[in-house]
Design a protein around this motif. Sequence first.
Motif, PDB file in Angstrom:
ATOM      1  N   THR A 120       0.862  -1.172   0.000  1.00  0.00           N
ATOM      2  CA  THR A 120       0.000   0.000   0.000  1.00  0.00           C
ATOM      3  C   THR A 120       0.902   1.225   0.000  1.00  0.00           C
ATOM      4  O   THR A 120       2.100   1.116  -0.274  1.00  0.00           O
ATOM      5  N   ASN A 121       0.352   2.386   0.286  1.00  0.00           N
ATOM      6  CA  ASN A 121       1.175   3.590   0.290  1.00  0.00           C
ATOM      7  C   ASN A 121       0.637   4.592   1.292  1.00  0.00           C
ATOM      8  O   ASN A 121      -0.506   4.501   1.747  1.00  0.00           O
ATOM      9  N   ALA A 122       1.492   5.522   1.646  1.00  0.00           N
ATOM     10  CA  ALA A 122       1.106   6.680   2.445  1.00  0.00           C
ATOM     11  C   ALA A 122       1.334   7.914   1.589  1.00  0.00           C
ATOM     12  O   ALA A 122       2.401   8.051   0.982  1.00  0.00           O
ATOM     13  N   PHE A 123       0.342   8.779   1.509  1.00  0.00           N
ATOM     14  CA  PHE A 123       0.538   9.992   0.738  1.00  0.00           C
ATOM     15  C   PHE A 123      -0.076  11.180   1.460  1.00  0.00           C
ATOM     16  O   PHE A 123      -0.928  11.031   2.342  1.00  0.00           O
ATOM     17  N   ALA A 124       0.370  12.363   1.090  1.00  0.00           N
ATOM     18  CA  ALA A 124      -0.198  13.606   1.610  1.00  0.00           C
ATOM     19  C   ALA A 124      -0.135  14.655   0.514  1.00  0.00           C
ATOM     20  O   ALA A 124       0.858  14.752  -0.216  1.00  0.00           O
ATOM     21  N   ALA A 125      -1.199  15.431   0.385  1.00  0.00           N
ATOM     22  CA  ALA A 125      -1.263  16.536  -0.570  1.00  0.00           C
ATOM     23  C   ALA A 125      -1.714  17.785   0.170  1.00  0.00           C
ATOM     24  O   ALA A 125      -2.620  17.725   1.013  1.00  0.00           O
ATOM     25  N   SER A 126      -1.086  18.904  -0.100  1.00  0.00           N
ATOM     26  CA  SER A 126      -1.418  20.135   0.618  1.00  0.00           C
ATOM     27  C   SER A 126      -1.484  21.317  -0.339  1.00  0.00           C
ATOM     28  O   SER A 126      -0.854  21.336  -1.402  1.00  0.00           O
ATOM     29  N   ASN A 141      -4.888  16.694   2.576  1.00  0.00           N
ATOM     30  CA  ASN A 141      -5.613  15.427   2.507  1.00  0.00           C
ATOM     31  C   ASN A 141      -4.563  14.323   2.500  1.00  0.00           C
ATOM     32  O   ASN A 141      -3.604  14.388   1.717  1.00  0.00           O
ATOM     33  N   SER A 142      -4.707  13.314   3.353  1.00  0.00           N
ATOM     34  CA  SER A 142      -3.647  12.308   3.473  1.00  0.00           C
ATOM     35  C   SER A 142      -4.225  10.908   3.621  1.00  0.00           C
ATOM     36  O   SER A 142      -5.368  10.723   4.049  1.00  0.00           O
ATOM     37  N   HIS A 143      -3.397   9.923   3.293  1.00  0.00           N
ATOM     38  CA  HIS A 143      -3.765   8.507   3.344  1.00  0.00           C
ATOM     39  C   HIS A 143      -2.701   7.744   4.131  1.00  0.00           C
ATOM     40  O   HIS A 143      -1.505   7.853   3.835  1.00  0.00           O
TER      41      HIS A 143
END
Length: 422
Positions: A281-287, A309-311
């Motif tokens: 899976t992955n971890a992401f963040a967008a700002s 928004n983050s996962h």
Amino acid sequence: MDICKGSAGALAVSLVAGTVQAVPIFESDEATLYMEGYFAVHQVNANGDTAMQDGASRLRFGLDVPVYGDWDVGFNLEWGVAAISSTGDLIISGNQQVEVGERGESLYLRQGHLFANHDCWGEFAAGKQWSVYYDVAQITDWYNVGGGLASGAFTLGSDGGLTGTGRADSALTWRRSWDGYGGEIQLGLQYAAHVSTFDVDLEDFVAPDTLLVCPDDDCEFGLHHGISFTYDADVGDGLFVGAAYTRTKLDLSTGRGELFDISDPEDPILITDRFMLRESTNAFAASLGFAYGKGPFEKGFYGAVVGQNSHNNEVVPPGLTDEILIDAFDAKGSESFFSYTWGARDCYSIYGGHNRLKSDDPEFEEQLVDEDEFLLEIIYVGFSYQWNERVRIYWENAFDNSNDIALPAVGDFIAVGMRVDI
């Protein structure tokens, strides 16, 4: 627009601890060695208890060496400093023997990286450093005591090094700035490989009453990529617009997984130590961030807002059922910071803003015990007096409106403190 007319490394300098000029230790035509940082301490009252605490004190050394071809090469080393107490917890055991618990580290690494910059080719850096994601998140991270909880920068209860959103671990970055379009444009790129291994214990993942343990050297935070784009426009006192994105692969891959029968939790039985697990899976963040003004605690008004928004980027808090199988959850967050500065030598500042982080993960929320979501919500109000260029006295108050799941993270507090810049 001249593609070789820019200001490489300008942001890297602005993100260094402290806002005053660095102190040179040694200067010559061949090299410049300098020191920077600050020492801060505050008295905090929270939940009826008053205690003196270390601020985010830090000490940084840097070396800048001009080399052939109009390049500047050097390094930055920065340590956090915990200095106001060396005494650990006092432990009294059942036989009345008294001992002092382990002391925390007085110095801990915050950054350590090499850099090379050029007016045309930009700035390259390798090592632990401010991430390109923080190029955006930093515009609201200016509180003296609290803050920085909802931008997605300082993830998983850490400094954001693993996910490359805060002080990125083992990262390669490139930043390039151009003057044009009524301001300054900057592009940042980031890459990291195999940042860290991690422990994975999955209950009931294979079957009821089982526990799967992934070996440390198999499961890991894998490849990481990041990008940021910022624009400082010459509008009024200055308008900033920025966007950033990071993504880190979480690799759960092993042929040596240990599978236990935990029907009796007190006596787990090993079923096999060759269980094969292939999950990824992955971890992401967008700002996205906006700011207006000369800068925090600068003359006049400064205001900044960041949304993210983050996962898989936030740590699962306490208060969950035993059946939960995930270690992180998806979230949405926002931060703001506002200050107004006036007076002789611009010495008085009032400031305030908020941090708000909310879960956005139905699977996670279904397993909460006391609430139907994770909600961290804090309002900050403060006053700062800039005694001179290098000495600041401040008061800061936090009002915590978080729900029961998130409340242990901060809580209400009142703090007074002092910061001295090098």
